[in-house]
Design an enzyme around this catalytic site. Structure first.
Site, short mmCIF file in Angstrom:
data_model
loop_
_atom_site.label_atom_id
_atom_site.label_comp_id
_atom_site.label_asym_id
_atom_site.label_seq_id
_atom_site.Cartn_x
_atom_site.Cartn_y
_atom_site.Cartn_z
N CYS A 3 28.75 40.24 39.81
CA CYS A 3 28.03 38.98 39.99
C CYS A 3 28.99 37.93 40.56
CB CYS A 3 27.44 38.51 38.66
SG CYS A 3 26.79 36.83 38.71
N CYS A 6 29.72 35.08 38.17
CA CYS A 6 30.61 35.50 37.08
C CYS A 6 32.04 35.56 37.59
CB CYS A 6 30.17 36.86 36.51
SG CYS A 6 28.67 36.77 35.51
N ASP A 29 28.57 23.49 45.89
CA ASP A 29 28.01 24.58 46.70
C ASP A 29 28.84 24.73 47.97
OD1 ASP A 29 24.89 25.95 46.84
OD2 ASP A 29 26.12 25.98 48.66
N HIS A 47 23.77 37.60 30.00
CA HIS A 47 23.72 37.12 31.38
C HIS A 47 22.27 36.88 31.77
CE1 HIS A 47 23.85 37.61 35.83
NE2 HIS A 47 25.05 37.13 35.72
N ASN A 89 15.88 28.21 42.24
CA ASN A 89 15.13 29.26 42.92
C ASN A 89 15.06 30.46 41.99
OD1 ASN A 89 14.83 27.80 45.36
ND2 ASN A 89 16.95 28.28 45.90
N HIS A 100 22.35 34.98 39.20
CA HIS A 100 22.95 34.36 38.01
C HIS A 100 22.28 32.99 37.92
CE1 HIS A 100 26.73 33.63 35.40
NE2 HIS A 100 25.98 32.54 35.28
N HIS A 102 21.07 29.56 38.12
CA HIS A 102 21.80 28.37 38.57
C HIS A 102 20.82 27.28 38.96
CE1 HIS A 102 21.20 30.99 42.07
NE2 HIS A 102 21.12 29.89 42.81
N HIS A 104 20.57 23.98 41.40
CA HIS A 104 21.13 23.17 42.48
C HIS A 104 20.96 21.70 42.09
CE1 HIS A 104 21.11 26.44 45.63
NE2 HIS A 104 20.24 26.96 44.78
P1 AMP Z 1 20.17 30.51 45.72
O1 AMP Z 1 19.76 30.81 47.14
O2 AMP Z 1 19.25 29.57 45.03
O3 AMP Z 1 20.42 31.79 44.97
O4 AMP Z 1 21.53 29.71 45.82
C1 AMP Z 1 22.77 30.30 45.92
C2 AMP Z 1 23.72 29.25 46.39
O5 AMP Z 1 25.03 29.71 46.17
C3 AMP Z 1 23.61 28.90 47.87
O6 AMP Z 1 23.30 27.51 48.02
C4 AMP Z 1 25.00 29.22 48.42
O7 AMP Z 1 25.42 28.31 49.41
C5 AMP Z 1 25.87 29.17 47.16
N1 AMP Z 1 27.07 29.95 47.21
C6 AMP Z 1 27.22 31.24 47.62
N2 AMP Z 1 28.50 31.64 47.48
C7 AMP Z 1 29.18 30.58 46.96
C8 AMP Z 1 30.53 30.34 46.59
N3 AMP Z 1 31.49 31.30 46.71
N4 AMP Z 1 30.87 29.13 46.12
C9 AMP Z 1 29.94 28.15 45.98
N5 AMP Z 1 28.64 28.31 46.31
C10 AMP Z 1 28.26 29.50 46.80
#
Ligand code: AMP
Length: 116
Positions: A3, A6, A29, A47, A89, A100, A102, A104
């Site tokens: 993940c 993680c 982000d 998780h 989302n 995981h 999250h 925004h």
């Molecule tokens: P979601 O599409 O809602 O699953 O959002 C995932 C988010 O994770 C996206 O906005 C990506 O830009 C962000 N993301 C992906 N990899 C990383 C990373 N290494 N560091 C910070 N954000 C990330």
């Protein structure tokens, strides 16, 4: 389990941290869609893949509540007094890309009315 978030919690993947305690991590982000765009996640087990996972693990709902309390406590410090949006989302149709749970946190500009 492989993940991405993680990996960020464990420090294997670098991140720009805005807040961290024993149970919560909030970091920027990597592809911001607003001048302020952070992701708030829970640490620890079990998780949770998404909001829907709370049906399986309702005992974690209190942790999610605490995460919102931290957002509320920190928002002014982050310059979000003008307002902000919290988005989660969940699953394929919402185009969730990281499994995981999250949230925004978007702000520092006037956001569009559309949620779709
Ligand atoms: P979601 O599409 O809602 O699953 O959002 C995932 C988010 O994770 C996206 O906005 C990506 O830009 C962000 N993301 C992906 N990899 C990383 C990373 N290494 N560091 C910070 N954000 C990330």
């Amino acid at each position: 389990m492989d993940c991405l978030f993680c990996g960020i919690i464990e420090g294997k993947i670098p991140s720009d941290k805005l807040y961290e305690d024993d149970g919560i991590l909030i970091f920027k982000d990597i592809a911001p869609e607003a001048p302020f765009h952070a992701l708030a996640i829970l640490k620890g087990a079990p998780h949770l893949e998404s909001v829907a996972s709370l049906a399986q693990f309702p005992e974690r709902a209190g942790d999610v509540g605490r995460l919102f309390a931290v957002m509320a406590e920190k928002q002014a410090e982050w310059g979000l007094d003008g307002g902000f949006r919290v988005v989660a989302n969940c699953g394929r149709d919402a185009r969730q890309s990281v499994s995981h749970l999250h949230f925004h946190i978007l702000g520092k500009r006037e956001l569009s009315l559309s949620l779709s």
